[in-house]
Design a protein around this motif. Structure first.
Motif, PDB file in Angstrom:
ATOM      1  N   SER A 159      43.676 -54.358 -63.203  1.00 26.40           N
ATOM      2  CA  SER A 159      43.564 -55.010 -61.898  1.00 26.40           C
ATOM      3  C   SER A 159      44.600 -56.109 -61.732  1.00 26.40           C
ATOM      4  CB  SER A 159      42.154 -55.563 -61.696  1.00 26.40           C
ATOM      5  OG  SER A 159      41.878 -56.549 -62.668  1.00 26.40           O
ATOM      6  N   TRP A 203      41.698 -62.159 -55.684  1.00 30.60           N
ATOM      7  CA  TRP A 203      40.439 -61.935 -54.977  1.00 30.60           C
ATOM      8  C   TRP A 203      39.727 -60.678 -55.462  1.00 30.60           C
ATOM      9  CZ3 TRP A 203      39.092 -66.212 -53.012  1.00 30.60           C
ATOM     10  CH2 TRP A 203      40.035 -67.082 -52.498  1.00 30.60           C
ATOM     11  N   ALA A 204      40.427 -59.809 -56.130  1.00 29.44           N
ATOM     12  CA  ALA A 204      39.788 -58.603 -56.654  1.00 29.44           C
ATOM     13  C   ALA A 204      38.788 -58.937 -57.754  1.00 29.44           C
ATOM     14  CB  ALA A 204      40.841 -57.645 -57.186  1.00 29.44           C
ATOM     15  N   LEU A 211      35.161 -58.970 -56.775  1.00 29.19           N
ATOM     16  CA  LEU A 211      34.477 -57.680 -56.753  1.00 29.19           C
ATOM     17  C   LEU A 211      34.330 -57.071 -58.147  1.00 29.19           C
ATOM     18  CD1 LEU A 211      36.246 -56.139 -53.646  1.00 29.19           C
ATOM     19  CD2 LEU A 211      33.991 -57.212 -53.749  1.00 29.19           C
ATOM     20  N   VAL A 252      30.711 -56.089 -61.022  1.00 29.16           N
ATOM     21  CA  VAL A 252      30.641 -54.694 -61.483  1.00 29.16           C
ATOM     22  C   VAL A 252      30.664 -54.641 -63.006  1.00 29.16           C
ATOM     23  CG1 VAL A 252      31.854 -52.479 -61.497  1.00 29.16           C
ATOM     24  CG2 VAL A 252      31.625 -53.761 -59.371  1.00 29.16           C
TER      25      VAL A 252
END
Length: 102
Positions: free
Chosen positions: A18, A25-26, A29, A33
């Motif tokens: 990532s 900002w990822a 999320l 997870v």
């Protein structure tokens, strides 16, 4: 214990992947997870509360460190403390040079 090691390595791979593709900002999320997936796997292998929470915290920390390492490797060549703009030194360097009037 092998399950915890595999989860930590997988978290590092997810963080690094990532880091090369997404912005910071990822992680908003990705972190939940990773935490939920790790909790499900650790619960299925009957880890205790303390061992499970410690492993999940390690997974999240390693994921974020891998993200930072990947973004550093991606953007490190662009950032330099010795960068010159238009061939002129920065203001910090000009302060110690005496002016010579001819």
């Amino acid at each position: 214990m092998a399950v915890a090691f595999i989860l930590i390595v997988a978290s590092a791979l997810v963080g690094a992947a990532s880091g090369f593709v997404f912005r910071i900002w990822a992680l908003v999320l990705i972190a939940p997870v990773v935490a939920i997936f790790s909790a499900i796997v650790l619960r299925s292998y009957e880890f205790g509360l303390v061992a499970g929470v410690t492993t999940i915290a390690a997974c999240l920390a390693i994921c974020q460190l891998a993200y930072l390492a990947a973004t550093y490797l991606l953007h490190a060549p662009d950032v330099s403390a010795h960068h010159e703009i238009d061939g002129e030194p920065g203001e910090e360097r000009e302060q110690k040079i005496r002016r010579q009037h001819k």
